[in-house]
Design an enzyme around this catalytic site. Structure first.
Site, PDB file in Angstrom:
ATOM      1  N   ASN A  40      -4.974  -5.693  10.284  1.00  0.00           N
ATOM      2  CA  ASN A  40      -4.431  -4.428  10.754  1.00  0.00           C
ATOM      3  C   ASN A  40      -5.572  -3.545  11.272  1.00  0.00           C
ATOM      4  OD1 ASN A  40      -3.213  -1.906  11.060  1.00  0.00           O
ATOM      5  ND2 ASN A  40      -2.993  -1.565   8.864  1.00  0.00           N
ATOM      6  N   CYS A  86      -1.046  -0.804   5.396  1.00  0.00           N
ATOM      7  CA  CYS A  86      -1.218  -2.131   4.802  1.00  0.00           C
ATOM      8  C   CYS A  86      -1.570  -2.038   3.317  1.00  0.00           C
ATOM      9  CB  CYS A  86      -2.266  -2.932   5.576  1.00  0.00           C
ATOM     10  SG  CYS A  86      -3.835  -2.101   5.808  1.00  0.00           S
ATOM     11  N   HIS A  87      -2.036  -0.887   2.862  1.00  0.00           N
ATOM     12  CA  HIS A  87      -2.363  -0.708   1.447  1.00  0.00           C
ATOM     13  C   HIS A  87      -1.109  -0.738   0.565  1.00  0.00           C
ATOM     14  CE1 HIS A  87      -1.762   3.335   3.159  1.00  0.00           C
ATOM     15  NE2 HIS A  87      -1.286   3.667   1.977  1.00  0.00           N
ATOM     16  N   GLU A 115      -0.556   8.480  -2.936  1.00  0.00           N
ATOM     17  CA  GLU A 115       0.831   8.521  -2.464  1.00  0.00           C
ATOM     18  C   GLU A 115       1.841   8.570  -3.602  1.00  0.00           C
ATOM     19  OE1 GLU A 115       1.594   5.419   0.371  1.00  0.00           O
ATOM     20  OE2 GLU A 115      -0.008   6.092   1.697  1.00  0.00           O
TER      21      GLU A 115
END
Length: 177
Positions: free
Chosen positions: A126, A134-135, A161
């Site tokens: 990515n 992508c994490h 997040e």
């Protein structure tokens, strides 16, 4: 011609790249495949196309907001399969996780074939880390199977997040984080 700038973030210096029309790269310092999708030398230009929108997006993200990916003009370079995987990554909501297998299954339904291993390869390449999340991808068993920017950064981004990381673990050590 490609242009670059840098952004100081809580996870280190980010290098951002523009193709003159849109953002085509965002890499963490020391990231595997750093700059791999840029075929020419990068010229420093802090005002290149897309950089002001990207800075605003990153400022919002690191402030704890949930900026929309549509707010940044993006042009990631990759194969059709990689592009399909990256579109699936964009669909993973903030604070949630997906597995390589679930992404492969969704792609199988759309494209007729895909494997978790192939998805993993596309995720690892990515070129727009953080903004294409992508994490947020983990192994089916909750293992942190890798992150081109480093597992410590992956954990930081997930915790930032609001992901409950209590059930995640490092696969080689088999220990909870």
């Amino acid at each position: 011609m490609y242009y670059y700038s840098e952004y100081e973030s809580p996870v280190g210096v980010l290098t951002v790249a523009s193709d003159g029309a849109a953002v085509c790269g965002l890499w963490l310092e020391g990231q595997k495949y750093h700059g791999a999708t840029v075929s020419e030398a990068l010229v420093r230009d802090d005002s290149a196309a897309g950089f002001s929108e990207l800075r605003a997006w990153l400022d919002g993200y690191f402030a704890g907001n949930r900026p929309a990916i549509e707010d940044v003009p993006l042009a990631p370079r990759g194969s059709d399969f990689q592009q399909a995987v990256w579109r699936k990554l964009i669909d993973i909501p903030y604070g949630e996780l997906a597995t390589y297998g679930s992404i492969a299954q969704a792609l199988k339904e759309e494209r007729g074939k895909a494997s978790a291993l192939a998805v993993g390869g596309a995720v690892g390449h990515n070129p727009l880390s953080i903004i294409i999340p992508c994490h947020r991808v983990v192994g089916a068993d909750g293992s942190l199977t890798g992150y081109a920017g480093g597992l410590a950064r992956k954990m930081w981004l997930l915790e930032h997040e609001g992901v409950d990381t209590g059930g995640l673990y490092l696969p080689r050590r088999g220990t909870a984080l």
